[in-house]
Design a protein around this motif. Structure first.
Motif, short mmCIF file in Angstrom:
data_model
loop_
_atom_site.label_atom_id
_atom_site.label_comp_id
_atom_site.label_asym_id
_atom_site.label_seq_id
_atom_site.Cartn_x
_atom_site.Cartn_y
_atom_site.Cartn_z
N ASN A 7 0.80 -1.22 0.00
CA ASN A 7 0.00 0.00 0.00
C ASN A 7 0.83 1.28 0.00
O ASN A 7 0.34 2.33 0.35
CB ASN A 7 -1.00 0.00 1.16
CG ASN A 7 -1.98 -1.15 1.02
OD1 ASN A 7 -2.43 -1.45 -0.09
ND2 ASN A 7 -2.30 -1.79 2.12
N ARG A 8 2.07 1.21 -0.39
CA ARG A 8 2.92 2.39 -0.55
C ARG A 8 3.07 2.60 -2.05
O ARG A 8 3.23 1.66 -2.81
CB ARG A 8 4.28 2.15 0.08
CG ARG A 8 5.20 3.36 -0.06
CD ARG A 8 6.55 3.14 0.55
NE ARG A 8 6.41 2.93 1.98
CZ ARG A 8 7.26 2.25 2.71
NH1 ARG A 8 8.30 1.68 2.15
NH2 ARG A 8 7.10 2.11 4.00
N MET A 9 3.04 3.86 -2.48
CA MET A 9 3.26 4.13 -3.89
C MET A 9 4.66 3.67 -4.26
O MET A 9 5.62 3.96 -3.54
CB MET A 9 3.06 5.61 -4.20
CG MET A 9 1.63 6.09 -3.94
SD MET A 9 0.36 5.12 -4.79
CE MET A 9 0.63 5.61 -6.46
N THR A 11 8.38 3.06 -5.93
CA THR A 11 9.49 3.76 -6.55
C THR A 11 10.13 2.75 -7.48
O THR A 11 10.61 1.70 -7.05
CB THR A 11 10.50 4.27 -5.50
OG1 THR A 11 10.81 3.21 -4.60
CG2 THR A 11 9.95 5.46 -4.73
N LEU A 33 0.26 4.68 -13.63
CA LEU A 33 0.15 4.59 -12.18
C LEU A 33 -0.03 5.94 -11.49
O LEU A 33 -0.18 6.00 -10.27
CB LEU A 33 1.38 3.88 -11.60
CG LEU A 33 1.64 2.46 -12.12
CD1 LEU A 33 2.91 1.89 -11.50
CD2 LEU A 33 0.44 1.55 -11.85
N LEU A 35 2.24 8.42 -11.24
CA LEU A 35 3.45 8.69 -10.46
C LEU A 35 4.32 9.73 -11.15
O LEU A 35 4.32 9.84 -12.38
CB LEU A 35 4.27 7.40 -10.31
CG LEU A 35 3.58 6.21 -9.64
CD1 LEU A 35 4.49 4.99 -9.68
CD2 LEU A 35 3.19 6.55 -8.22
N ARG A 78 9.94 8.68 -2.28
CA ARG A 78 9.50 7.72 -1.26
C ARG A 78 9.12 8.45 0.00
O ARG A 78 8.06 8.20 0.60
CB ARG A 78 10.61 6.71 -0.98
CG ARG A 78 10.24 5.67 0.06
CD ARG A 78 11.42 4.72 0.30
NE ARG A 78 11.06 3.66 1.20
CZ ARG A 78 11.22 3.73 2.51
NH1 ARG A 78 11.73 4.79 3.08
NH2 ARG A 78 10.88 2.71 3.27
N THR A 82 4.84 9.93 -2.69
CA THR A 82 4.30 10.02 -4.05
C THR A 82 4.71 8.86 -4.93
O THR A 82 4.11 8.64 -5.97
CB THR A 82 4.76 11.31 -4.75
OG1 THR A 82 6.20 11.26 -4.90
CG2 THR A 82 4.36 12.55 -3.97
N GLY A 83 5.77 8.14 -4.53
CA GLY A 83 6.34 7.15 -5.43
C GLY A 83 6.95 7.86 -6.63
O GLY A 83 6.96 9.09 -6.71
N ASN A 175 2.81 -3.93 -3.77
CA ASN A 175 2.44 -2.55 -3.52
C ASN A 175 0.94 -2.35 -3.38
O ASN A 175 0.46 -1.22 -3.47
CB ASN A 175 2.97 -1.65 -4.63
CG ASN A 175 4.46 -1.48 -4.53
OD1 ASN A 175 5.19 -2.23 -5.17
ND2 ASN A 175 4.92 -0.56 -3.71
N LEU A 178 -2.82 -1.24 -7.23
CA LEU A 178 -2.46 -0.11 -8.08
C LEU A 178 -3.54 0.09 -9.14
O LEU A 178 -4.23 -0.82 -9.51
CB LEU A 178 -1.12 -0.35 -8.76
CG LEU A 178 0.08 -0.49 -7.82
CD1 LEU A 178 1.30 -0.90 -8.59
CD2 LEU A 178 0.33 0.81 -7.10
#
Length: 179
Positions: A7-9, A11, A33, A35, A78, A82-83, A175, A178
């Motif tokens: 659940n983290r955007m 990188t 995505l 990003l 990170r 925002t990723g 992640n 998405l």
């Protein structure tokens, strides 16, 4: 290798030798995505670009500040939550380690293709400083992702759009859901 980044955007570093389609795939993936995107070539100092334009391969001393700057960009994305997606050849394990030092959960998307296919692409590319003559040195330098590295390898045979869908699917298990 899966990390606890659910659940983290993400990188993402889109990596591979010159001519595999890193820029095209990275831009499309970032768009897909939602990003931020960065092109690694924009982080090279002028001396590196001049050297490559002259057909002279970069050495590790040339690459170090460039890799640190890319790692800082990833780490900042990170930290901001925002990723981000960045292109980078990341040919050697130690180069990827430099990027991971600033962003430990960076995901490496290795675009891989046959020498003949990539050479043909490079021969038809316009407006880029990387000459076809340096392709052999890139393949000689390439150290594929190891099992303990967070990432996946995709063959560049499919269309860029198909590669993006494969990349999004590869990122989903680590992640979260998405777009």
């Amino acid at each position: 290798m899966a990390l606890n980044v659910e659940n983290r955007m993400p990188t993402v570093v889109v990596m591979g030798v010159s001519g595999v389609g890193k820029t095209t795939v990275a831009r499309l993936l970032a768009e897909r995505l939602g990003l931020p995107y960065a092109e690694a070539d924009d982080f090279h100092p002028p001396a590196n670009i001049a050297k490559m334009s002259a057909g002279i391969p970069l050495d590790d001393r040339d690459r170090e500040p460039w890799l640190r700057a890319l790692g800082q960009w990833l780490g900042a994305r990170r930290a901001a939550g925002t990723g981000g997606v960045v292109t980078c050849s990341a040919l050697k394990r130690r180069y990827r380690d430099t990027l991971r030092a600033a962003c430990p959960d960076a995901y490496f998307l290795h675009l891989s293709g046959s020498h003949d296919l990539v050479e043909d692409r490079l021969a038809h590319r316009v407006g880029h400083f990387m000459p076809t003559s340096l392709l052999d040195s890139q393949y000689a330098t390439l150290e594929p992702l190891q099992p303990d590295e967070h990432g996946t390898v995709l063959d560049v045979g499919p269309t860029p759009e198909q590669l993006v869908e494969m990349a999004a699917a590869a990122l989903r298990p680590v992640n979260g859901d998405l777009a």
